[in-house]
Write a protein that holds these residues in place. Structure first.
Motif, PDB file in Angstrom:
ATOM      1  N   ASP A  15     -23.053 -20.389  11.022  1.00  0.00           N
ATOM      2  CA  ASP A  15     -22.461 -19.384  10.152  1.00  0.00           C
ATOM      3  C   ASP A  15     -22.874 -19.608   8.706  1.00  0.00           C
ATOM      4  O   ASP A  15     -23.190 -20.715   8.292  1.00  0.00           O
ATOM      5  N   HIS A  16     -22.883 -18.497   8.000  1.00  0.00           N
ATOM      6  CA  HIS A  16     -23.333 -18.489   6.620  1.00  0.00           C
ATOM      7  C   HIS A  16     -22.155 -18.660   5.671  1.00  0.00           C
ATOM      8  O   HIS A  16     -22.309 -19.128   4.551  1.00  0.00           O
ATOM      9  N   SER A  17     -20.955 -18.296   6.133  1.00  0.00           N
ATOM     10  CA  SER A  17     -19.758 -18.352   5.288  1.00  0.00           C
ATOM     11  C   SER A  17     -18.535 -18.325   6.186  1.00  0.00           C
ATOM     12  O   SER A  17     -18.645 -18.030   7.379  1.00  0.00           O
ATOM     13  N   ARG A  82     -22.956 -24.897   9.096  1.00  0.00           N
ATOM     14  CA  ARG A  82     -23.039 -23.968   7.963  1.00  0.00           C
ATOM     15  C   ARG A  82     -24.500 -23.900   7.534  1.00  0.00           C
ATOM     16  O   ARG A  82     -25.143 -24.929   7.359  1.00  0.00           O
ATOM     17  N   THR A  83     -25.038 -22.704   7.437  1.00  0.00           N
ATOM     18  CA  THR A  83     -26.466 -22.571   7.149  1.00  0.00           C
ATOM     19  C   THR A  83     -26.703 -21.604   6.006  1.00  0.00           C
ATOM     20  O   THR A  83     -25.932 -20.666   5.799  1.00  0.00           O
ATOM     21  N   ALA A  84     -27.763 -21.845   5.259  1.00  0.00           N
ATOM     22  CA  ALA A  84     -28.104 -20.985   4.122  1.00  0.00           C
ATOM     23  C   ALA A  84     -28.606 -19.617   4.598  1.00  0.00           C
ATOM     24  O   ALA A  84     -28.514 -18.625   3.875  1.00  0.00           O
ATOM     25  N   ALA A  85     -29.113 -19.557   5.811  1.00  0.00           N
ATOM     26  CA  ALA A  85     -29.700 -18.302   6.307  1.00  0.00           C
ATOM     27  C   ALA A  85     -28.604 -17.317   6.702  1.00  0.00           C
ATOM     28  O   ALA A  85     -27.696 -17.667   7.446  1.00  0.00           O
ATOM     29  N   VAL A  86     -28.675 -16.087   6.212  1.00  0.00           N
ATOM     30  CA  VAL A  86     -27.745 -15.040   6.644  1.00  0.00           C
ATOM     31  C   VAL A  86     -28.079 -14.629   8.072  1.00  0.00           C
ATOM     32  O   VAL A  86     -27.202 -14.380   8.889  1.00  0.00           O
ATOM     33  N   ASP A  87     -29.368 -14.548   8.345  1.00  0.00           N
ATOM     34  CA  ASP A  87     -29.792 -14.232   9.707  1.00  0.00           C
ATOM     35  C   ASP A  87     -31.155 -14.868   9.980  1.00  0.00           C
ATOM     36  O   ASP A  87     -31.826 -15.355   9.082  1.00  0.00           O
ATOM     37  N   CYS A 116     -25.849 -16.627  16.106  1.00  0.00           N
ATOM     38  CA  CYS A 116     -26.221 -16.518  14.690  1.00  0.00           C
ATOM     39  C   CYS A 116     -26.546 -15.072  14.373  1.00  0.00           C
ATOM     40  O   CYS A 116     -26.662 -14.242  15.281  1.00  0.00           O
TER      41      CYS A 116
END
Ligand code: ARG
Ligand code: ZN
Ligand code: CA
Length: 255
Positions: A15-17, A82-87, A116
């Motif tokens: 997830d991004h947020s 938690r990842t920086a990528a939105v998609d 994701c």
């Protein structure tokens, strides 16, 4: 039986947020769908049109979130990153920690499922048996995962995972894989009628795309491209093909 029937799943939530995360309950709703569809206890199975009813196959498979991680420690069967990528693209970057994703758990023992954001409206994708062990498993878009939370109509009944796990167990699309539509292409499954190409939306039975198939397309099959509420069956020979894949290529699941 001589193949695994109760399959441990690890769900890697990327997830991004906080706003885009997936709850444990949403994960549970996806496992529930898989358990219905792969047992043949899904309520909509009764909607299969009469001419196809005797071809219905029940895989007799169940799925559960892993209770032990690869090191033998207790786990919820859900990893959260938690990842920086939105998609992500359809390029396996979500499957590696080094590219903003989460590394697979031993793919011979676990079905790895990544959730994701996916670019371009892609609902999901899967790796067939025999591919690179490091990237083995299925990816499902946040918007098409489970049947609550972030799941969006008409792909909000968890059938994207049902479809992708079909590929993971060696099923092709029901029309075959030819890029140019043809009635001669095959999915290597004898009891699914040949059909010209993918169906979408909510077709009405009968829908005939190839003259040699008198009852028309088996568009209500999980391996077509129709909406989640319009796909509700595997055929008997698809089930045989999945069992063979479990025996020959995926015998370590659950070991
Ligand atoms: N691989 C297909 C896609 O991304 C998945 C189709 C799933 N269909 C469905 N009704 N959930 O388009
Ligand atoms: Zn597919
Ligand atoms: Ca066929």
């Amino acid at each position: 039986s001589d193949y695994p029937t109760d399959i441990p799943v690890v769900v890697h939530v990327l997830d991004h947020s906080d706003a885009t995360t997936i709850s444990d309950a949403q994960v549970a709703s996806q496992i529930e769908v898989l358990n219905e569809d792969y047992a043949g206890t899904n309520a909509d199975l009764s909607k299969v049109p009469a001419p196809f009813a005797q071809l219905v196959g029940r895989p007799g498979l169940s799925f559960h979130l892993a209770t032990q991680d690869p090191a033998g420690q207790p786990t919820t069967g859900i990893t959260r990153t938690r990842t920086a990528a939105v998609d992500f693209g359809v390029d396996d970057t979500m499957k590696k920690r080094s590219s903003g994703g989460a590394d697979a758990w031993d793919t011979t023992r676990y079905l790895n499922l990544w959730v994701c954001g996916l670019r371009g409206g892609v609902l999901g994708y899967a790796q067939f048996p025999g591919g690179d062990p490091a990237t083995d498993g299925v990816v499902i878009a946040t918007a098409a995962f489970g049947r609550r939370g972030s799941a969006k109509a008409p792909f909000d009944l968890g059938r994207t995972a049902t479809h992708e796990i079909g590929h993971y167990l060696n099923l092709s699309h029901i029309w075959g894989e030819a890029r140019v539509p043809t009635c001669d292409d095959t999915d290597f499954v004898g009891d699914t009628p040949n059909q010209l190409g993918p169906n979408s939306g909510k077709p009405r039975f009968p829908k005939v795309s190839c003259p040699a198939a008198p009852n028309g397309d088996m568009f209500m099959n999980y391996m077509d491209y129709v909406d989640d509420d319009s796909m509700f069956m595997f055929s008997q020979q698809q089930v045989e093909r999945m069992h063979a894949a479990l025996q020959l290529s995926r015998s370590g699941l659950g070991a």
